[in-house]
Scaffold this motif. Structure first.
Motif, PDB file in Angstrom:
ATOM      1  N   VAL A  76       1.211  -5.956  46.459  1.00  0.00           N
ATOM      2  CA  VAL A  76       0.876  -4.911  45.485  1.00  0.00           C
ATOM      3  C   VAL A  76       0.498  -3.651  46.257  1.00  0.00           C
ATOM      4  O   VAL A  76      -0.307  -3.704  47.193  1.00  0.00           O
ATOM      5  CB  VAL A  76      -0.278  -5.334  44.562  1.00  0.00           C
ATOM      6  CG1 VAL A  76      -0.523  -4.291  43.484  1.00  0.00           C
ATOM      7  CG2 VAL A  76       0.011  -6.699  43.930  1.00  0.00           C
ATOM      8  N   ILE A  77       1.086  -2.508  45.855  1.00  0.00           N
ATOM      9  CA  ILE A  77       0.882  -1.242  46.565  1.00  0.00           C
ATOM     10  C   ILE A  77       0.646  -0.135  45.552  1.00  0.00           C
ATOM     11  O   ILE A  77       1.286  -0.105  44.493  1.00  0.00           O
ATOM     12  CB  ILE A  77       2.115  -0.882  47.427  1.00  0.00           C
ATOM     13  CG1 ILE A  77       2.501  -2.046  48.349  1.00  0.00           C
ATOM     14  CG2 ILE A  77       1.876   0.382  48.234  1.00  0.00           C
ATOM     15  CD1 ILE A  77       3.836  -1.849  49.060  1.00  0.00           C
ATOM     16  N   LEU A  78      -0.265   0.790  45.869  1.00  0.00           N
ATOM     17  CA  LEU A  78      -0.430   2.014  45.104  1.00  0.00           C
ATOM     18  C   LEU A  78       0.207   3.169  45.869  1.00  0.00           C
ATOM     19  O   LEU A  78       0.096   3.237  47.100  1.00  0.00           O
ATOM     20  CB  LEU A  78      -1.906   2.343  44.874  1.00  0.00           C
ATOM     21  CG  LEU A  78      -2.790   1.292  44.208  1.00  0.00           C
ATOM     22  CD1 LEU A  78      -4.173   1.880  43.945  1.00  0.00           C
ATOM     23  CD2 LEU A  78      -2.173   0.773  42.928  1.00  0.00           C
ATOM     24  N   ALA A 112     -10.358   2.007  42.123  1.00  0.00           N
ATOM     25  CA  ALA A 112     -10.705   0.714  41.548  1.00  0.00           C
ATOM     26  C   ALA A 112      -9.975   0.485  40.228  1.00  0.00           C
ATOM     27  O   ALA A 112      -9.450  -0.608  39.977  1.00  0.00           O
ATOM     28  CB  ALA A 112     -12.212   0.619  41.349  1.00  0.00           C
ATOM     29  N   ALA A 113      -9.935   1.505  39.370  1.00  0.00           N
ATOM     30  CA  ALA A 113      -9.244   1.363  38.084  1.00  0.00           C
ATOM     31  C   ALA A 113      -7.748   1.165  38.268  1.00  0.00           C
ATOM     32  O   ALA A 113      -7.121   0.360  37.558  1.00  0.00           O
ATOM     33  CB  ALA A 113      -9.508   2.596  37.219  1.00  0.00           C
ATOM     34  N   GLN A 114      -7.162   1.860  39.247  1.00  0.00           N
ATOM     35  CA  GLN A 114      -5.722   1.739  39.471  1.00  0.00           C
ATOM     36  C   GLN A 114      -5.358   0.356  40.010  1.00  0.00           C
ATOM     37  O   GLN A 114      -4.356  -0.239  39.603  1.00  0.00           O
ATOM     38  CB  GLN A 114      -5.254   2.838  40.433  1.00  0.00           C
ATOM     39  CG  GLN A 114      -3.754   3.088  40.432  1.00  0.00           C
ATOM     40  CD  GLN A 114      -3.295   3.919  39.250  1.00  0.00           C
ATOM     41  OE1 GLN A 114      -3.914   3.912  38.189  1.00  0.00           O
ATOM     42  NE2 GLN A 114      -2.207   4.635  39.429  1.00  0.00           N
ATOM     43  N   TRP A 115      -6.177  -0.163  40.916  1.00  0.00           N
ATOM     44  CA  TRP A 115      -5.922  -1.508  41.438  1.00  0.00           C
ATOM     45  C   TRP A 115      -6.117  -2.569  40.351  1.00  0.00           C
ATOM     46  O   TRP A 115      -5.350  -3.535  40.284  1.00  0.00           O
ATOM     47  CB  TRP A 115      -6.845  -1.802  42.623  1.00  0.00           C
ATOM     48  CG  TRP A 115      -6.362  -1.241  43.910  1.00  0.00           C
ATOM     49  CD1 TRP A 115      -6.895  -0.201  44.622  1.00  0.00           C
ATOM     50  CD2 TRP A 115      -5.217  -1.683  44.659  1.00  0.00           C
ATOM     51  NE1 TRP A 115      -6.155   0.030  45.750  1.00  0.00           N
ATOM     52  CE2 TRP A 115      -5.131  -0.867  45.808  1.00  0.00           C
ATOM     53  CE3 TRP A 115      -4.280  -2.687  44.466  1.00  0.00           C
ATOM     54  CZ2 TRP A 115      -4.132  -1.020  46.767  1.00  0.00           C
ATOM     55  CZ3 TRP A 115      -3.274  -2.851  45.424  1.00  0.00           C
ATOM     56  CH2 TRP A 115      -3.216  -2.030  46.547  1.00  0.00           C
ATOM     57  N   ASP A 131      -2.241  -0.937  51.316  1.00  0.00           N
ATOM     58  CA  ASP A 131      -2.135   0.508  51.203  1.00  0.00           C
ATOM     59  C   ASP A 131      -0.707   0.917  51.534  1.00  0.00           C
ATOM     60  O   ASP A 131       0.041   0.160  52.172  1.00  0.00           O
ATOM     61  CB  ASP A 131      -3.109   1.193  52.163  1.00  0.00           C
ATOM     62  CG  ASP A 131      -4.536   1.210  51.623  1.00  0.00           C
ATOM     63  OD1 ASP A 131      -4.772   0.610  50.548  1.00  0.00           O
ATOM     64  OD2 ASP A 131      -5.415   1.796  52.283  1.00  0.00           O
ATOM     65  N   SER A 132      -0.338   2.127  51.150  1.00  0.00           N
ATOM     66  CA  SER A 132       1.050   2.559  51.301  1.00  0.00           C
ATOM     67  C   SER A 132       1.409   2.973  52.719  1.00  0.00           C
ATOM     68  O   SER A 132       2.511   3.470  52.967  1.00  0.00           O
ATOM     69  CB  SER A 132       1.343   3.715  50.340  1.00  0.00           C
ATOM     70  OG  SER A 132       0.362   4.722  50.471  1.00  0.00           O
ATOM     71  N   ASP A 133       0.482   2.766  53.674  1.00  0.00           N
ATOM     72  CA  ASP A 133       0.804   2.977  55.089  1.00  0.00           C
ATOM     73  C   ASP A 133       0.472   1.739  55.928  1.00  0.00           C
ATOM     74  O   ASP A 133       0.286   1.831  57.135  1.00  0.00           O
ATOM     75  CB  ASP A 133       0.083   4.210  55.641  1.00  0.00           C
ATOM     76  CG  ASP A 133      -1.420   4.200  55.352  1.00  0.00           C
ATOM     77  OD1 ASP A 133      -1.942   3.145  54.938  1.00  0.00           O
ATOM     78  OD2 ASP A 133      -2.059   5.257  55.538  1.00  0.00           O
TER      79      ASP A 133
END
Length: 276
Positions: free
Chosen positions: A23-25, A78-81, A99-101
């Motif tokens: 899972v990635i944001l 926190a809300a996005q995850w 994370d995206s990196d």
């Protein structure tokens, strides 16, 4: 696909790589996301929640057949995850929180494939190998984080500018590190650090001293935190011997601490004092 025996917290069963959902944001991660996703080809599905990027992030996501992309307005990390793991139809018991990196090595992937969780273990944390323009540093001050967790035991909390993942149960440490390899521009980094420093200042000014962790206690009470970070990176972590990449990382961390200290001093001069 190799199988690893899983006690499943007392129930028994099997787990394999395609029973883990990464899972990635993302938000404007064009310089990074392609390299991250290229190392996740083993996953049956990768869930990416994007905060309405304006660069080529969405186009790059569409190049990977195992990516399930969602757009969701950002409120907090926190809300996005929480949205990402609960509202996107993840079917697997385990999630890999990236994370995206964060770029996985072949050794890390093999360790995941061979993982045999013990009874009661609900999560695993990993250390990180920091890279500066693809130059690997031998040490950094980036802390280990929980990255693999049973989905039903994961709870996200806002912690300053970022999130903290709490796993409701026993957490163990993985052997192999994850590469932290951010290729976004220095200008982007500076803008982001200003925003992060404001959020960290708000946390320090609103949190009781007893609830702060070690580094945050130093930040809350001392204007010497930037100098402490500079000395720690150069001499304790010995990055003084790692050429320009070592100096670049050291100066980045020092600038981040300077911004935070400046905002703390500004608030104190304005009479907005912390509870400690």
């Amino acid at each position: 696909m190799r199988l690893a025996q899983l006690d499943d917290v007392g129930k028994g069963g099997l787990v394999q790589l395609d029973h883990i959902t990464p899972v990635i944001l993302t938000y404007n991660e064009e310089p990074n996301i392609g390299r991250v996703l290229a190392k996740l080809s083993w996953a049956k599905a990768v869930v990416v929640v994007d905060s309405h990027s304006s660069d080529r992030t969405g186009e790059i996501l569409g190049e990977f057949r195992n990516v399930r992309a969602f757009s969701h307005t950002f409120e907090s990390h926190a809300a996005q995850w929480t949205y990402a793991i609960n509202e996107t139809g993840i079917a697997t018991d385990w999630i890999l929180v990236l994370d995206s990196d964060y770029v996985l090595s072949e050794e890390f992937i093999r360790e995941l494939a061979d993982l045999v969780p013990l009874d009661g273990v609900v999560g695993y944390e990993a250390a990180f190998r920091y890279r500066i323009r693809d130059h690997a540093l031998p040490r950094s001050i980036y802390p280990p984080r929980i990255i693999l967790c049973r989905r039903d035991r994961a709870r996200f909390h806002q912690d300053g500018h970022t999130q903290r993942l709490d796993a409701m149960g026993d957490v163990r440490r993985l052997t192999n590190p994850i590469d932290h390899d951010d290729r976004k521009s220095l200008t982007h980094w500076i803008v982001a650090q200003d925003r992060y420093a404001r959020l960290e200042t708000a946390k320090l000014l609103s949190s009781p001293y007893s609830e702060l962790r070690g580094a945050d206690r130093l930040r809350a009470r001392s204007v010497l935190a930037p100098l402490a970070v500079l000395a720690h990176c150069l001499f304790v972590k010995r990055l003084i011997f790692n050429g320009y990449p070592g100096w670049y990382y050291t100066y980045q961390r020092t600038v981040a601490e300077l911004l935070l200290s400046l905002y703390m001093i500004e608030d104190r001069l304005a009479g907005r004092r912390s509870p400690h």
